[in-house]
Design an enzyme around this catalytic site. Structure first.
Site, PDB file in Angstrom:
ATOM      1  N   GLU A 268      -4.799  -5.966  15.875  1.00  0.00           N
ATOM      2  CA  GLU A 268      -4.590  -4.840  14.959  1.00  0.00           C
ATOM      3  C   GLU A 268      -5.864  -4.038  14.715  1.00  0.00           C
ATOM      4  OE1 GLU A 268      -1.488  -4.760  12.152  1.00  0.00           O
ATOM      5  OE2 GLU A 268      -2.760  -4.102  10.523  1.00  0.00           O
TER       6      GLU A 268
ATOM      7  N   LYS B  82       8.692  -0.774  14.700  1.00  0.00           N
ATOM      8  CA  LYS B  82       9.316  -0.423  13.421  1.00  0.00           C
ATOM      9  C   LYS B  82      10.397   0.636  13.626  1.00  0.00           C
ATOM     10  CE  LYS B  82       5.308  -0.839  10.362  1.00  0.00           C
ATOM     11  NZ  LYS B  82       4.391  -0.062   9.544  1.00  0.00           N
TER      12      LYS B  82
ATOM     13  N   LYS C   8       0.841  -1.199   0.000  1.00  0.00           N
ATOM     14  CA  LYS C   8       0.000   0.000   0.000  1.00  0.00           C
ATOM     15  C   LYS C   8       0.881   1.257   0.000  1.00  0.00           C
ATOM     16  CE  LYS C   8      -3.515   2.387   2.643  1.00  0.00           C
ATOM     17  NZ  LYS C   8      -4.464   2.421   3.730  1.00  0.00           N
TER      18      LYS C   8
ATOM     19  N   HIS D 262      -6.006 -32.833  17.622  1.00  0.00           N
ATOM     20  CA  HIS D 262      -4.913 -33.656  18.138  1.00  0.00           C
ATOM     21  C   HIS D 262      -3.825 -32.815  18.783  1.00  0.00           C
ATOM     22  CE1 HIS D 262      -6.708 -37.196  16.268  1.00  0.00           C
ATOM     23  NE2 HIS D 262      -7.078 -36.334  15.328  1.00  0.00           N
TER      24      HIS D 262
ATOM     25  N   GLU E 187      10.443  -4.510   4.872  1.00  0.00           N
ATOM     26  CA  GLU E 187      10.623  -5.903   4.467  1.00  0.00           C
ATOM     27  C   GLU E 187      10.298  -6.080   2.988  1.00  0.00           C
ATOM     28  OE1 GLU E 187       8.898  -4.752   7.044  1.00  0.00           O
ATOM     29  OE2 GLU E 187       8.716  -6.215   8.676  1.00  0.00           O
TER      30      GLU E 187
ATOM     31  N   GLY F 151      -5.020  -1.644   4.866  1.00  0.00           N
ATOM     32  CA  GLY F 151      -4.211  -2.788   4.406  1.00  0.00           C
ATOM     33  C   GLY F 151      -4.891  -4.123   4.658  1.00  0.00           C
ATOM     34  N   ARG F 152      -5.403  -4.312   5.871  1.00  0.00           N
ATOM     35  CA  ARG F 152      -5.979  -5.625   6.197  1.00  0.00           C
ATOM     36  C   ARG F 152      -7.364  -5.815   5.611  1.00  0.00           C
ATOM     37  NH1 ARG F 152      -5.130  -2.376  10.385  1.00  0.00           N
ATOM     38  NH2 ARG F 152      -6.833  -1.725  11.718  1.00  0.00           N
TER      39      ARG F 152
END
Ligand SMILES: O=P(O)(O)OC[C@H]1O[C@H](O)[C@H](O)[C@@H](O)[C@@H]1O
Length: 494
Positions: free
Chosen positions: A288, A444, A129, A319, A135, A189-190
């Site tokens: 978030e 950050k 975005k 399990h 990263e 973004g999400r």
């Protein structure tokens, strides 16, 4: 005019519903109808993805592109991965280019993603975005290096495209603006999987018509959410149940348990919409979207908000962590089942089909949680006295069950929108801003201080300073022993 800038701490509208609105719908941000812009980008994606899928878009050496590597992190990664994985088995016959996802800045992730790929036949989609995420940008530069080392600098135009709101930085990076697919500030973004963030990679994989069905499914839920009375409104009911479980009953977590392997990436995607944060002062675990410690007006919340989401497809989770869910702490569960399997198998001589076997568990687990097993029942089964406490199930453990008719692009769109709106309902009731994420900033900026230190220590031998005792000791130790590739000894890629 309706104020759409409900993300007041970032002065942004929240309009991801416009990403899947029909062409003729009018949805305004700052007085401007945004739907025509949305469709302009969708049309561009359709055209581009058809060129790539048909082999008409060729790479620098004239070969068709057969592999796609999407580079992006957080919302620019998890949503598309969830949808891609959900449709992989259903639409295997449509899957054209292979699909890799590069998110982690760990060079191991780069190496794994490009292992076996040839730059000559690879298309890299850089999804960010902001186009500033550390990263993603380092990974994008690494892949640019991989391409240009093999094919020369001009190859970037044919082998790299971008999805971003920041088209200036896209161009500066060296990607042809004609090969950039825009989205907008009003898409968080999400909440961006229905923008070019998800639509471009998914169209490349499965074709645009599949993505249209996915958008339609999400849009139908938008209409349902908008117009259905509260008592029949799915996101409203689910949101209310979450608020009840978290704020009234005090249950801090929620397990998302799809009884289909196709939804293996659904819980990670919902987690992103709810990334855990840690507030040392109150040991608050948050998220978030709804992981906020203060109200939208900045007042510290007098109650807990947000859930810790986790999950695994059933039956795998049974399990491992279900023991705690049944007899330990109370964790409200979302069970998600599918009536018609994407992959039906019925072996001769078996009591039930493989899918029925899976679904037997889907129906059984909520009952076990709700009704449990009493000491009386155990006694009547002649269980020895000393084992009765261990074999007792208290019951009265809440869960909800969602049963989808099948898992196709349309239903996946519906599922996505249900959860997106549910998050918003919870946030509205808690009175928080579900659309900002200031909590990710501190880490950050501290990482950038560390980055500077690593550079000055590596290049000028400067000692570590300005950090607390623990971090100073760790950094000094790290710098002492780690061998790094020097500029004259470049990092070799597989
Ligand atoms: O898409 P980008 O600008 O690269 O951002 C990627 C991610 O960055 C941050 O970590 C945000 O918290 C996420 O919500 C966002 O999705």
């Amino acid at each position: 005019m309706l104020n759409t800038q409900i993300n007041s701490t970032e002065n942004r509208s929240v309009l991801h519903v416009a990403l899947r609105a029909p062409r003729d719908k009018v949805i305004c941000s700052d007085g401007k109808n945004v739907v025509p812009e949305v469709w302009k980008v969708l049309d561009k994606i359709k055209e581009f993805s058809e060129l790539v899928r048909s082999g008409s878009w060729v790479g620098a050496t004239g070969k068709a592109l057969k592999d796609v590597v999407a580079v992006g992190i957080g919302g620019s990664f998890l949503g598309p991965l969830f949808v891609h994985t959900a449709l992989q088995t259903d639409l295997i016959f449509l899957l054209k280019p292979s699909y890799e996802n590069l998110a982690n800045v760990d060079p191991i992730d780069v190496a794994r993603n490009i292992a076996g790929l040839d730059p000559e036949t690879t298309l890299v989609v850089v999804v960010s975005k902001t186009f500033t995420t550390a990263e993603t940008m380092l990974n994008a530069r690494t892949l640019r290096e991989w391409i240009t080392a093999a094919l020369g600098p001009k190859a970037v135009a044919k082998h790299m495209v971008a999805v971003s709101t920041n088209l200036t930085l896209v161009e500066k990076f060296g990607i042809d603006p004609n090969n950039a697919f825009a989205f907008w500030d009003w898409v968080g973004g999400r909440y961006s999987v229905c923008s070019a963030v998800g639509v471009l990679p998914l169209s490349l994989q499965y074709g645009f018509s599949v993505v249209e069905k996915f958008l339609k499914g999400a849009s139908i839920i938008d209409q349902h959410f908008y117009s259905t009375p509260f008592e029949k409104n799915i996101p409203v009911l689910l949101g209310l149940l979450s608020v009840w479980n978290v704020s009234f009953l005090g249950y801090p977590a929620r397990a998302i348990l799809p009884y289909t392997q196709a939804l293996e990436k659904f819980a990670p995607h919902i987690q992103q919409a709810s990334m855990p944060l840690y507030f040392p002062s109150r040991l608050r675990v948050s998220m978030e979207s709804n992981g906020k410690g203060v109200s939208i007006d900045g007042v510290r919340l007098p109650f807990e908000a947000g859930e810790i989401d986790f999950g695994e497809p059933g039956t795998n989770g049974q399990h491992s962590f279900y023991q705690l869910i049944h007899q330990g702490r109370v964790i409200p569960c979302d069970f998600i089942g599918v009536v018609k399997s994407q992959q039906p198998v019925y072996l001769k001589g078996e009591v039930v089909s493989n899918h029925d076997e899976l679904m037997s568990n889907f129906f059984a687990q909520p009952d076990a949680l709700a009704y449990g097993k009493t000491a009386e029942q155990l006694l009547s089964e002649n269980v020895s006295q000393n084992l009765i406490p261990h074999k007792t199930f208290t019951g009265n453990r809440p869960s909800i069950s969602l049963l989808l008719p099948s898992l196709n692009a349309y239903n996946v769109g519906q599922l996505l929108a249900i959860y997106e709106h549910r998050v918003a309902v919870e946030g509205f009731i808690w009175g928080i801003n579900s659309f900002d994420q200031w909590g990710v900033e501190l880490g950050k900026s501290l990482a950038s201080q560390v980055r500077k230190q690593l550079n000055s220590s590596r290049t000028k031998g400067e000692s570590v300073k300005g950090f607390n005792f623990s971090t100073t000791a760790l950094l000094s130790r790290y710098l002492e022993v780690l061998e790094i590739p020097l500029p004259d000894k470049p990092l070799s890629l597989l």
